[in-house]
Write an enzyme that holds these catalytic residues in place. Structure first.
Site, PDB file in Angstrom:
ATOM      1  N   VAL A 126       8.714   7.316  16.688  1.00 40.82           N
ATOM      2  CA  VAL A 126       8.318   7.944  15.428  1.00 40.82           C
ATOM      3  C   VAL A 126       7.086   8.826  15.591  1.00 40.82           C
ATOM      4  O   VAL A 126       7.057   9.975  15.164  1.00 40.82           O
ATOM      5  CB  VAL A 126       8.099   6.877  14.339  1.00 40.82           C
ATOM      6  CG1 VAL A 126       7.686   7.526  13.016  1.00 40.82           C
ATOM      7  CG2 VAL A 126       9.376   6.047  14.145  1.00 40.82           C
TER       8      VAL A 126
ATOM      9  N   ARG B   8      -4.374  10.622   4.066  1.00 45.92           N
ATOM     10  CA  ARG B   8      -3.171  11.439   4.170  1.00 45.92           C
ATOM     11  C   ARG B   8      -2.375  11.464   2.864  1.00 45.92           C
ATOM     12  O   ARG B   8      -1.767  12.478   2.512  1.00 45.92           O
ATOM     13  CB  ARG B   8      -2.298  10.898   5.300  1.00 45.92           C
ATOM     14  CG  ARG B   8      -1.088  11.770   5.564  1.00 45.92           C
ATOM     15  CD  ARG B   8      -0.507  11.564   6.924  1.00 45.92           C
ATOM     16  NE  ARG B   8       0.600  12.500   7.090  1.00 45.92           N
ATOM     17  CZ  ARG B   8       0.462  13.771   7.434  1.00 45.92           C
ATOM     18  NH1 ARG B   8      -0.734  14.256   7.637  1.00 45.92           N
ATOM     19  NH2 ARG B   8       1.512  14.555   7.548  1.00 45.92           N
TER      20      ARG B   8
ATOM     21  N   ARG C   8      -8.355  -0.332   5.174  1.00 43.61           N
ATOM     22  CA  ARG C   8      -7.512   0.645   4.498  1.00 43.61           C
ATOM     23  C   ARG C   8      -6.165   0.040   4.134  1.00 43.61           C
ATOM     24  O   ARG C   8      -5.480   0.546   3.238  1.00 43.61           O
ATOM     25  CB  ARG C   8      -7.286   1.884   5.384  1.00 43.61           C
ATOM     26  CG  ARG C   8      -8.471   2.815   5.510  1.00 43.61           C
ATOM     27  CD  ARG C   8      -8.122   4.058   6.323  1.00 43.61           C
ATOM     28  NE  ARG C   8      -6.865   4.623   5.849  1.00 43.61           N
ATOM     29  CZ  ARG C   8      -5.792   4.818   6.603  1.00 43.61           C
ATOM     30  NH1 ARG C   8      -5.802   4.479   7.881  1.00 43.61           N
ATOM     31  NH2 ARG C   8      -4.697   5.329   6.100  1.00 43.61           N
TER      32      ARG C   8
ATOM     33  N   ARG D  56       1.648  14.819  12.156  1.00 44.00           N
ATOM     34  CA  ARG D  56       2.473  14.530  10.984  1.00 44.00           C
ATOM     35  C   ARG D  56       2.412  15.733  10.037  1.00 44.00           C
ATOM     36  O   ARG D  56       1.797  15.674   8.970  1.00 44.00           O
ATOM     37  CB  ARG D  56       1.989  13.250  10.289  1.00 44.00           C
ATOM     38  CG  ARG D  56       2.213  12.013  11.130  1.00 44.00           C
ATOM     39  CD  ARG D  56       1.877  10.753  10.386  1.00 44.00           C
ATOM     40  NE  ARG D  56       0.439  10.568  10.277  1.00 44.00           N
ATOM     41  CZ  ARG D  56      -0.132   9.576   9.606  1.00 44.00           C
ATOM     42  NH1 ARG D  56       0.615   8.698   8.977  1.00 44.00           N
ATOM     43  NH2 ARG D  56      -1.441   9.462   9.561  1.00 44.00           N
ATOM     44  N   PRO D  57       3.007  16.842  10.444  1.00 47.74           N
ATOM     45  CA  PRO D  57       2.936  18.050   9.612  1.00 47.74           C
ATOM     46  C   PRO D  57       3.683  17.856   8.301  1.00 47.74           C
ATOM     47  O   PRO D  57       4.571  17.008   8.195  1.00 47.74           O
ATOM     48  CB  PRO D  57       3.618  19.109  10.478  1.00 47.74           C
ATOM     49  CG  PRO D  57       4.527  18.341  11.384  1.00 47.74           C
ATOM     50  CD  PRO D  57       3.817  17.047  11.657  1.00 47.74           C
ATOM     51  N   ILE D  58       3.311  18.669   7.314  1.00 47.54           N
ATOM     52  CA  ILE D  58       3.958  18.543   6.000  1.00 47.54           C
ATOM     53  C   ILE D  58       4.966  19.671   5.787  1.00 47.54           C
ATOM     54  O   ILE D  58       5.277  20.019   4.658  1.00 47.54           O
ATOM     55  CB  ILE D  58       2.913  18.501   4.871  1.00 47.54           C
ATOM     56  CG1 ILE D  58       2.109  19.812   4.787  1.00 47.54           C
ATOM     57  CG2 ILE D  58       1.991  17.315   5.039  1.00 47.54           C
ATOM     58  CD1 ILE D  58       1.266  19.905   3.517  1.00 47.54           C
TER      59      ILE D  58
ATOM     60  N   CYS E  55      -5.157   8.321   9.594  1.00 42.02           N
ATOM     61  CA  CYS E  55      -5.204   7.813  10.963  1.00 42.02           C
ATOM     62  C   CYS E  55      -4.724   8.864  11.956  1.00 42.02           C
ATOM     63  O   CYS E  55      -3.754   9.588  11.689  1.00 42.02           O
ATOM     64  CB  CYS E  55      -4.317   6.569  11.101  1.00 42.02           C
ATOM     65  SG  CYS E  55      -5.057   5.063  10.451  1.00 42.02           S
TER      66      CYS E  55
ATOM     67  N   ASP F 228       5.043   0.927  11.916  1.00 44.50           N
ATOM     68  CA  ASP F 228       3.821   0.303  11.415  1.00 44.50           C
ATOM     69  C   ASP F 228       3.650  -1.142  11.887  1.00 44.50           C
ATOM     70  O   ASP F 228       2.626  -1.763  11.625  1.00 44.50           O
ATOM     71  CB  ASP F 228       3.785   0.349   9.880  1.00 44.50           C
ATOM     72  CG  ASP F 228       3.270   1.682   9.363  1.00 44.50           C
ATOM     73  OD1 ASP F 228       2.807   2.504  10.176  1.00 44.50           O
ATOM     74  OD2 ASP F 228       3.325   1.903   8.140  1.00 44.50           O
TER      75      ASP F 228
ATOM     76  N   LYS G 129       0.829  -1.207   0.000  1.00 45.75           N
ATOM     77  CA  LYS G 129       0.000   0.000   0.000  1.00 45.75           C
ATOM     78  C   LYS G 129       0.867   1.261   0.000  1.00 45.75           C
ATOM     79  O   LYS G 129       0.630   2.206  -0.757  1.00 45.75           O
ATOM     80  CB  LYS G 129      -0.918   0.015   1.221  1.00 45.75           C
ATOM     81  CG  LYS G 129      -1.860   1.219   1.250  1.00 45.75           C
ATOM     82  CD  LYS G 129      -2.484   1.448   2.608  1.00 45.75           C
ATOM     83  CE  LYS G 129      -1.549   2.220   3.514  1.00 45.75           C
ATOM     84  NZ  LYS G 129      -2.234   2.964   4.584  1.00 45.75           N
ATOM     85  N   ASN G 130       1.892   1.281   0.858  1.00 49.20           N
ATOM     86  CA  ASN G 130       2.697   2.493   1.025  1.00 49.20           C
ATOM     87  C   ASN G 130       3.628   2.756  -0.159  1.00 49.20           C
ATOM     88  O   ASN G 130       4.216   3.830  -0.249  1.00 49.20           O
ATOM     89  CB  ASN G 130       3.494   2.434   2.325  1.00 49.20           C
ATOM     90  CG  ASN G 130       2.599   2.563   3.542  1.00 49.20           C
ATOM     91  OD1 ASN G 130       1.491   3.104   3.462  1.00 49.20           O
ATOM     92  ND2 ASN G 130       3.054   2.047   4.675  1.00 49.20           N
TER      93      ASN G 130
END
Length: 416
Positions: free
Chosen positions: A326, A92, A395, A121-123, A116, A304, A22-23
């Site tokens: 993390v 996301r 998901r 988790r800022p960009i 989630c 994960d 998926k990632n």
């Protein structure tokens, strides 16, 4: 709404085939927008997140044919450069549209993304990279707009080896004039997979999988055929299911080097693991011992897999410590595991886990990997466990009910 009903006590037998990652699929599907013409992507997992991403591509104007585990994407018809609000809030990974559209069309926009709730988790690192390439960034009322018609290569140092930022900056840089160097880049296998896809389309990306990635800009990329790598997190989850139930299970279609951190921990616990070219066999036993684990960026132990590993540790003889470095809010599964009798104490980013038998309860998946952890616990809990909010699980795990039924798990999905 649907829920899972799992009766504990069965061992797993046979083999489970792993789906596409998926990632890796999410950024690669979005990167197809950079290549002119069509791309045919294979080994795409059938997941809610992929369904949402297809809706985003179609909303932007791309022509998408989604059949089985393949996507046929024609990006030449894109006529909208802003991800619709309702779609962006669902996932996301919608932020990958920024790097892809910026590379192809010189501008992009999306609302701040959802996903989630496992921590902040800022960009900001993504935006820092875009600015370094010469793009203008504005944020108003939650909408991020990027403009950069003539991007120039630059040296970009990431304060943290962010996977998302590394992927997004790579995409933005492939058509920037000159050379881009991304220092302290993430090293995850999904980074390598995107780089390989971009290179097959005509990009010049070197160093993916190391902490320095070099991108030499090219004039254009052309759509191509590509096959996604197997999902290492799905593989790890099924490996831990075999371990917690004391089962002998073969996990097929695994790139063993991608799950080395988990294999090391399982062997440290006394769980048998046999590796071969096509996959890995886990030979469990009921007397595996406690270990400590600390999540780290790749090639460290993946965040994960932390929730699933915590569920495994509830059945390890002794006391274990789990340190999450993390994300600051990734212990949501602990309270749900405690409903099933788990002995877990949380102190900040550290969890102490002691062995205790588990019993069935009604619990809910607080996020994707938390849901997987609850399935692990349900496999060994006495009685029948009910897991709600399973849309989180869907998901990230393709056809999980049928896969588990195929190896002997007493599991069913029912409507609430």
């Amino acid at each position: 709404m649907e829920k899972l009903i799992i009766k504990g006590g069965n061992k797993l037998e046979g083999n489970i085939a792993i789906s596409g990652a998926k990632n890796a699929a999410l950024p690669i599907v979005m990167a197809s927008l950079i290549g002119e013409g069509r791309s045919f992507l294979d080994n795409i997992p059938r997941l809610r997140d992929i369904d949402n991403l297809v809706k985003i591509l179609e909303a932007l104007g791309a022509k998408v044919d989604y059949k089985g585990n393949s996507l046929d994407i024609d990006s030449d018809s894109v006529n909208l450069l802003e991800v619709p609000y309702k779609l962006a809030r669902k996932m996301r990974a919608s932020y990958y549209a920024l790097g892809a559209l910026l590379a192809r069309y010189g501008q992009a926009a999306t609302t701040l993304p959802g996903g989630c709730e496992i921590g902040s988790r800022p960009i900001d690192l993504h935006l820092k990279g875009f600015k370094a390439l010469g793009a203008e960034v504005t944020i108003e009322h939650g909408l991020v707009e990027i403009k950069g018609e003539n991007l120039k290569g630059a040296k970009i140092y990431l304060d943290y080896p962010s996977v998302g930022a590394t992927l997004n900056i790579m995409m933005a840089a492939v058509k920037a004039e000159g050379k881009t160097i991304i220092e302290n880049s993430a090293r995850e296998p999904e980074i390598i997979d995107l780089a390989n896809y971009l290179n097959v389309m005509g990009a010049k990306v070197k160093g993916a999988g190391t902490d320095i990635i070099r991108v030499e800009g090219v004039k254009k990329l052309k759509g191509t055929d590509y096959t996604i790598i197997p999902d290492r997190i799905e593989a790890g989850t099924y490996m831990m299911m075999a371990a917690i139930t004391g089962s002998n299970l073969y996990i097929d279609k695994v790139l063993v080097e991608h799950v080395k951190p988990l294999i090391a921990k399982l062997k440290e616990m006394g769980v048998g693991v046999e590796e071969d070219i096509g996959g890995v066999r886990v030979i469990g036993n009921k007397n595996f011992k406690s270990v400590d684990v600390k999540t780290l960026p790749y090639p460290g132990f993946p965040t994960d897999m932390q929730a699933q590993f915590m569920a495994l540790l509830t059945q390890a003889k002794g006391s274990s410590m789990v340190i999450e470095t993390v994300f600051e809010n990734r212990f949501g599964h602990a309270d749900e595991l405690k409903r099933m009798g788990a002995d877990i104490k949380i102190d900040g980013r550290t969890a102490m886990v002691k062995y205790t038998p588990l019993s069935a309860a009604s619990v809910k998946a607080t996020d994707l990997r938390a849901g997987a952890a609850l399935i692990l616990a349900a496999l060994v809990a006495e009685g029948e466990t009910e897991i709600r909010d399973i849309y989180h699980i869907e998901r990230g795990y393709e056809d999980i009910v049928n896969k588990l039924q195929g190896v002997g798990v007493d599991i069913k999905k029912v409507s609430e």
